[in-house]
Enzyme design. Structure first.
Site, short mmCIF file in Angstrom:
data_model
loop_
_atom_site.label_atom_id
_atom_site.label_comp_id
_atom_site.label_asym_id
_atom_site.label_seq_id
_atom_site.Cartn_x
_atom_site.Cartn_y
_atom_site.Cartn_z
N SER B 214 2.09 1.63 0.66
CA SER B 214 2.79 1.13 1.85
C SER B 214 2.97 -0.39 1.76
O SER B 214 4.01 -0.92 2.15
CB SER B 214 2.02 1.50 3.11
OG SER B 214 0.79 0.81 3.16
N ARG B 218 6.74 -1.55 1.83
CA ARG B 218 7.16 -2.26 3.04
C ARG B 218 7.85 -3.58 2.67
O ARG B 218 8.96 -3.87 3.12
CB ARG B 218 5.95 -2.56 3.93
CG ARG B 218 6.33 -3.35 5.19
CD ARG B 218 5.12 -3.72 6.01
NE ARG B 218 4.36 -2.54 6.39
CZ ARG B 218 3.19 -2.20 5.87
NH1 ARG B 218 2.67 -2.96 4.92
NH2 ARG B 218 2.57 -1.13 6.25
N ASN B 222 11.92 -4.07 3.13
CA ASN B 222 12.43 -5.09 4.04
C ASN B 222 13.31 -6.08 3.33
O ASN B 222 14.40 -6.43 3.78
CB ASN B 222 11.27 -5.83 4.70
CG ASN B 222 10.80 -5.12 5.95
OD1 ASN B 222 11.48 -5.15 6.96
ND2 ASN B 222 9.68 -4.44 5.86
#
Lengths: 156, 277
Positions: B214, B218, B222
């Site tokens: 994660s 992430r 992004n």
């Protein structure tokens, strides 16, 4: 965009960067920060202590000032008293002196008058005798009449 | 701009890394490396990330060397602000004692932030310059010169960071709890009965592996998305002017936030690894 050998390169770079940061960047910066924090804390404590000292000193100064004022008032009071005392004493002394001088003057005058009186009396008695002698010529014995003359003199 | 590209080509060009590999005929670049498989190096990611990392370390090191305990210079005050910010977060989250966590968090935060900030450089600037250099310096077709300047849009980099953190999670778990304690944590939770050991192991392994996964995805997601939108905006011609500005302003928030989240989660994971349940 696929996973490839770059991963290994980045992993190595990451490890080296973290190691370098841990060895050469973090400790001196943290030390400086902590040292300064300590210095600031010390400084604050010191200033607080100074403030307290100042307050204490001010209190003491006020106290001393008050004491000095009362002392000064006392001294002035005493001086005033002493002054009036001296004035009184001097006045009294002056009075006494005056009395004395006056008394002396009186007694001197008295003595002078007495002397003058005595002299006058003698002269008058002499004059009376001489006059009586002249009036009565030789008939009158000076010695026999002297008691009358003396009575005359005493009446003067 | 995309005058001689189609839009698809333009976007593809901007999203392709410069790669380098070893082939039978020596070192090859870009398209020649299509078949090179794992042993391909994204030289732009490596160069930009390492360059930025060195910039960060050089800057902080130069301040650290001259750090005074008296009145700080403005530079020192700025650096101390960053260090203090990271340290506060570490102290409030990580309750163990470790000389590694705080510098690790600082490195992650500043390094990731610097790499993210490359996103704010207009998308055409660096590829165009690189293309010109390639064209005039090396006689290459500028279409074949690839530079992706935001290293955090490369999965390799985000996974490298996450795997580094993952190793530290394993290291601290074993260091604090011992191998048996770590094993017990993997097998005896959440159901404390021997019959559940396989179920527990699957659940806990997923939990454990989800953390670096994660973290990496992430940050990558992004940044990749925002970079993609910057590129899409750049294909709009004149309309890019009013659109680019709010998107860039928005990223003044997003870029530091992503760096902060990465740092914060790293601290949290490591603090979890050090705690006994």
């Amino acid at each position: 965009m696929n996973i490839n050998a770059t991963l290994i390169g980045q992993l190595v770079a990451f490890a080296v960067f973290v190691w370098f940061c841990m060895k050469f960047v973090w400790p001196p910066l943290m030390q400086a920060i902590e040292q300064r924090q300590k210095e600031i804390a010390d400084g604050l404590a010191k200033s607080e202590r100074g403030q307290k000292d100042l307050e204490l000193a001010q209190e003491r100064a006020t106290e001393q000032l008050k004491e000095a004022k009362t002392q000064a008032a006392d001294i002035i009071e005493q001086a005033k008293k002493r002054g009036s005392q001296i004035v009184d004493e001097e006045t009294q002394k002056g009075h006494a002196e005056r009395e004395k001088i006056i008394a002396q003057g009186y007694s001197e005058v008295e003595a002078e008058r007495n002397r003058a009186k005595e002299e006058l009396r003698q002269q008058v008695s002499a004059l009376a005798v001489a006059g009586a002698e002249k009036i009565l010529a030789r008939e009158i014995d000076a010695a026999a009449q002297s008691d009358i003359v003396e009575k005359l003199v005493a009446e003067l | 701009m995309a005058s001689e590209y189609t839009t698809t080509e333009y976007i593809k060009h901007h999203l392709t890394n410069a790669s380098m590999c070893n082939t039978d005929s020596g070192i090859a670049f870009n398209k020649a490396c299509a078949d090179a498989g794992f042993w391909t190096w994204h030289v732009d990611t490596l160069a930009w990330s390492i360059g930025l990392g060195i910039l960060f370390l050089w800057y902080f090191r130069s301040v650290a060397k001259k750090a005074t305990t008296g009145v700080p210079t403005k530079t020192q005050a700025f650096v101390e602000l960053v260090v203090g910010f990271v340290n506060d977060n570490v102290v409030s989250t990580f309750h163990g004692r470790s000389s590694l966590i705080a510098p690790l968090a600082l490195t992650i935060f500043v390094w990731v932030l610097l790499m993210n900030l490359m996103d704010l450089v207009p998308v055409d600037v660096i590829p165009t310059i690189a293309g010109l250099i390639g064209q005039h310096g090396f006689g290459m077709d500028p279409h074949d010169v690839y530079v992706k300047a935001v290293p955090t849009t490369d999965l390799n980099l985000t996974f490298a960071l996450a795997i580094g953190v993952f190793f530290l999670i394993l290291f601290y778990s074993i260091k604090m709890k011992g191998i048996s304690g770590f094993m017990k944590e993997l097998t005896m939770q959440p159901f404390g009965h021997w019959a559940f050991i396989p179920v527990n192991f699957i659940l806990e392994t997923v939990t454990l592996l989800a953390r670096p996964l994660s973290l990496a995805l992430r940050l990558f997601g992004n940044l990749y998305a925002s970079e993609l939108i910057f590129i899409l905006i750049a294909t709009l011609g004149l309309w890019q002017l009013p659109l680019h500005f709010p998107w860039a302003v928005f990223h003044i928030l997003v870029l530091p936030l992503q760096a902060f989240i990465f740092m914060m989660l790293t601290i949290v994971y490591l603090s979890l690894a050090c705690e006994d349940h």
